[in-house]
Scaffold this active site. Structure first.
Site, short mmCIF file in Angstrom:
data_model
loop_
_atom_site.label_atom_id
_atom_site.label_comp_id
_atom_site.label_asym_id
_atom_site.label_seq_id
_atom_site.Cartn_x
_atom_site.Cartn_y
_atom_site.Cartn_z
N LYS A 1 -41.18 10.57 13.62
CA LYS A 1 -42.56 11.08 13.57
C LYS A 1 -42.87 11.83 14.85
O LYS A 1 -42.85 11.25 15.94
CB LYS A 1 -43.59 9.94 13.40
N GLU B 1 -40.42 2.58 25.17
CA GLU B 1 -40.54 3.33 26.43
C GLU B 1 -42.03 3.59 26.61
O GLU B 1 -42.60 4.41 25.89
CB GLU B 1 -39.82 4.69 26.33
N CYS C 1 -44.80 9.85 32.23
CA CYS C 1 -44.80 8.38 32.34
C CYS C 1 -44.36 7.93 33.72
O CYS C 1 -44.79 6.91 34.21
CB CYS C 1 -43.89 7.79 31.27
N GLU D 1 -53.11 3.94 34.16
CA GLU D 1 -52.40 5.21 34.02
C GLU D 1 -53.42 6.30 33.69
O GLU D 1 -54.07 6.23 32.64
CB GLU D 1 -51.37 5.08 32.89
P1 NAD Z 1 -49.64 7.28 22.17
O1 NAD Z 1 -49.15 5.90 22.33
O2 NAD Z 1 -51.08 7.49 21.92
O3 NAD Z 1 -48.88 8.01 20.98
C1 NAD Z 1 -47.47 8.06 20.92
C2 NAD Z 1 -47.04 8.21 19.48
O4 NAD Z 1 -47.44 7.04 18.78
C3 NAD Z 1 -47.69 9.39 18.76
O5 NAD Z 1 -46.75 9.95 17.88
C4 NAD Z 1 -48.82 8.74 17.97
O6 NAD Z 1 -49.17 9.43 16.80
C5 NAD Z 1 -48.19 7.40 17.63
N1 NAD Z 1 -49.16 6.34 17.36
C6 NAD Z 1 -50.45 6.23 17.80
N2 NAD Z 1 -51.02 5.12 17.32
C7 NAD Z 1 -50.08 4.49 16.56
C8 NAD Z 1 -50.06 3.29 15.81
N3 NAD Z 1 -51.13 2.50 15.72
N4 NAD Z 1 -48.91 2.94 15.19
C9 NAD Z 1 -47.81 3.71 15.29
N5 NAD Z 1 -47.77 4.88 15.97
C10 NAD Z 1 -48.89 5.26 16.61
O7 NAD Z 1 -49.15 8.07 23.48
P2 NAD Z 1 -49.36 9.59 23.83
O8 NAD Z 1 -50.76 9.82 24.28
O9 NAD Z 1 -48.82 10.45 22.75
O10 NAD Z 1 -48.36 9.74 25.09
C11 NAD Z 1 -48.67 9.34 26.36
C12 NAD Z 1 -48.11 7.97 26.66
O11 NAD Z 1 -46.70 7.93 26.46
C13 NAD Z 1 -48.30 7.57 28.12
O12 NAD Z 1 -48.72 6.24 28.20
C14 NAD Z 1 -46.92 7.74 28.72
O13 NAD Z 1 -46.70 6.97 29.87
C15 NAD Z 1 -46.07 7.35 27.58
N6 NAD Z 1 -44.70 7.87 27.75
C16 NAD Z 1 -43.71 7.03 28.12
C17 NAD Z 1 -42.42 7.52 28.34
C18 NAD Z 1 -41.30 6.62 28.79
O14 NAD Z 1 -40.17 7.05 28.74
N7 NAD Z 1 -41.57 5.41 29.25
C19 NAD Z 1 -42.16 8.88 28.16
C20 NAD Z 1 -43.20 9.71 27.78
C21 NAD Z 1 -44.48 9.20 27.57
#
Ligand code: NAD
Length: 500
Positions: free
Chosen positions: A184, A258, A293, A395
């Site tokens: 996704k 992650e 992140c 964050e």
């Molecule tokens: P998010 O958690 O809002 O969304 C990530 C993904 O999860 C998206 O595809 C979203 O549609 C999906 N999602 C949202 N709600 C969901 C649910 N209830 N069930 C299943 N899937 C769901 O994060 P974001 O705003 O897209 O990205 C930013 C975050 O990602 C930050 O916290 C960042 O630190 C983290 N991040 C971590 C890493 C790592 O390697 N540790 C890398 C990149 C980003």
């Protein structure tokens, strides 16, 4: 490219999603608008997949699995090499797509990301002959060995901040190890991932990779809950990571997470200030608007050099060019969307209200001029905020750095570790022993000493504490995250028959 399902003049182009080798709309024929955050204008539509769409993607991946797992690893590697070459050839188009949908600057970010994504496929393709188990010598007449077996259908969910490289880091190792996948893309940045999927689909059997688009609560959650998905690989926020874990626990599915971070940078007094200024800026990911992140967003500077370092940081960051992501002269682009823009504004507003004199640079975003047309936010520095101001602990995911001073090594280690996150940390020091001592004492998954850059392919990267569980970037990560281990124990005894 596959591109539009249809687009009449004046309409936004509709980009289809990939299920079972076909480019399709969602069953309900609903669409999500993709906005260019630098202009706040929608420019494309992608399908709004719901649980029924997830279900058909999972079924396609399930059907493809029985043949894909029987394909030799060498052959899977050959296909991944072809994908890497095609990605390499398309990297400029892919980079522009990323910049347009998530606002990252083309020159400083998206080009590097597109090139890295191709390299991820190439690296993983080369691991084809490393899918090894172990054999054990237990008794003369037994054979005991382990096999690394694919899980089946892997469900992968990714964010928008580095969409292409994060997609590649899941697709390549999962497929290499014989799994099929339902991926996704983030609703905020689905286009480059769909374009990458088109390249993959050109080289893979139908159903091996299925890429769908949709909202988290209805499409992502349906993946997390799907009974035919034995393994979830998630990258995103800690809050959503928890819900993925809860859903997976119902059927005891394997999960790699992650998640978010609030990484510390610790600067010792013996450093060269010019070198560290550049390093701190890189580590804070200012040219990605802090939307990383691993951003080193808590800077602890030894009190004896704080004034000098802060001066240099302020003058270097004031010269940074924030602007149109596609403009070659822009060092940084825009935040990804209105939600994120408001969130960052909220953190900054709170800090200014609590302690106005703590603001050293930047602050609330411009309300006039070209930058007010998009979700632009200039580099912002705060100094010596009270520790209960949210941005010192949470964050922010924006170009906002909070700076504090320290005096004693033990004290700064304790403060750096006083976080529920444990993703990364940066240590700046000329002396090896103190730097290593601190590195070993920090409760984080990745420590960088005298460097501020991003992950390299092959790193065993991942978080401790609430920053995640599991590792994916390396050979070990691939084996641990995308294969299940089977023990086979064979008796070589005569089983009651006489030996010939
Ligand atoms: P998010 O958690 O809002 O969304 C990530 C993904 O999860 C998206 O595809 C979203 O549609 C999906 N999602 C949202 N709600 C969901 C649910 N209830 N069930 C299943 N899937 C769901 O994060 P974001 O705003 O897209 O990205 C930013 C975050 O990602 C930050 O916290 C960042 O630190 C983290 N991040 C971590 C890493 C790592 O390697 N540790 C890398 C990149 C980003």
């Amino acid at each position: 490219m596959h591109d539009a399902i249809h687009a009449t003049p004046g309409e936004l182009s509709k980009q289809a999603m990939l299920i079972d080798g076909q480019w399709v709309s969602s069953l309900e024929d609903e669409w999500i608008a993709v906005e260019n955050p630098a202009t706040r204008q929608a420019f494309a539509l992608v399908p709004r997949a719901r649980s029924a769409d997830v279900d058909r993607a999972v079924k396609a991946a399930g059907t493809a699995f029985s043949r894909w797992k029987m394909t030799s690893a060498a052959e899977r590697g050959r296909l991944l090499y072809r994908i890497a070459d095609a990605m390499e050839a398309a990297k400029e188009d892919l980079a522009k797509m990323i910049s347009r949908e998530n606002g990252n600057a083309l020159r400083t970010q998206s080009r590097g990301e597109a090139a890295l994504a191709a390299e991820v496929f190439r690296y993983v393709a080369g691991l084809a002959r490393e899918l090894k188990g172990h054999s054990m010598y237990l008794q003369p007449e037994t054979l005991d060995y382990t096999r690394r077996e694919p899980y089946g259908v892997v469900g992968a969910i990714i964010p928008w901040n580095a969409p292409l490289v994060l997609a590649a880091l899941k697709v390549a190792p999962a497929l290499m190890t014989g799994n099929t996948m339902v991926l996704k893309a983030s609703e905020e940045a689905p286009l480059a991932v769909l374009a990458m999927s088109k390249i993959c689909a050109d080289h893979l059997p139908a159903g091996v990779l299925n890429t769908i688009t949709g909202y988290g609560a209805e499409c992502g959650a349906a993946i997390a809950e799907h009974p035919m998905i034995p393994k979830i690989s998630f990258t995103g926020s800690t809050a959503v990571g928890r819900s993925i874990l809860a859903a997976a626990s119902q059927r005891v599915a394997a999960v790699t997470l992650e998640l978010g971070g609030k990484s510390a940078q610790i600067v010792f007094p013996d450093v060269d200030c010019d070198f560290v200024t550049e390093g701190v800026i890189t580590a804070m990911r200012f040219s990605r608007q802090g939307q990383s992140c691993t951003a080193g967003s808590r800077l602890f500077v030894h009190e004896s050099i704080a004034d000098r370092l802060i001066d240099r940081l302020s003058s270097r960051l004031s010269a940074m060019r924030v602007g149109d992501p596609l403009d070659e002269s822009s060092d940084a682009g825009s935040l990804v969307n209105e939600k994120q823009f408001r969130r960052v504004c909220g953190f900054v507003q709170e800090a200014i209200e609590r302690k106005p004199e703590a603001l050293l640079l930047g602050g609330m975003p411009p309300v006039q001029g070209p930058l007010s047309k998009g979700y632009f936010f200039e580099p912002t520095l705060f100094f010596d905020l009270p520790e209960d101001v949210r941005m010192t602990r949470e964050e922010v995911f924006g170009p906002v750095l909070s700076i504090a001073t320290w005096k004693h090594e033990d004290e700064v280690i304790e403060r750096a570790n006083a976080s529920h996150y444990g993703l990364a940390a940066f240590v700046w020091s000329r002396a090896g022993a103190p730097a290593l001592r601190v590195a070993h004492a920090l409760d984080v998954g990745w420590v960088l000493i005298n460097q501020g850059g991003g992950q390299s392919i092959g790193h065993s990267y991942g978080g401790m504490k609430q920053s995640g569980a599991g590792r994916e970037f390396s050979l070990e990560g691939m084996l641990a995250s995308f294969t299940d281990l089977k023990q086979v124990s064979v008796s070589l005894g005569d089983q009651g028959f006489e030996k010939l």
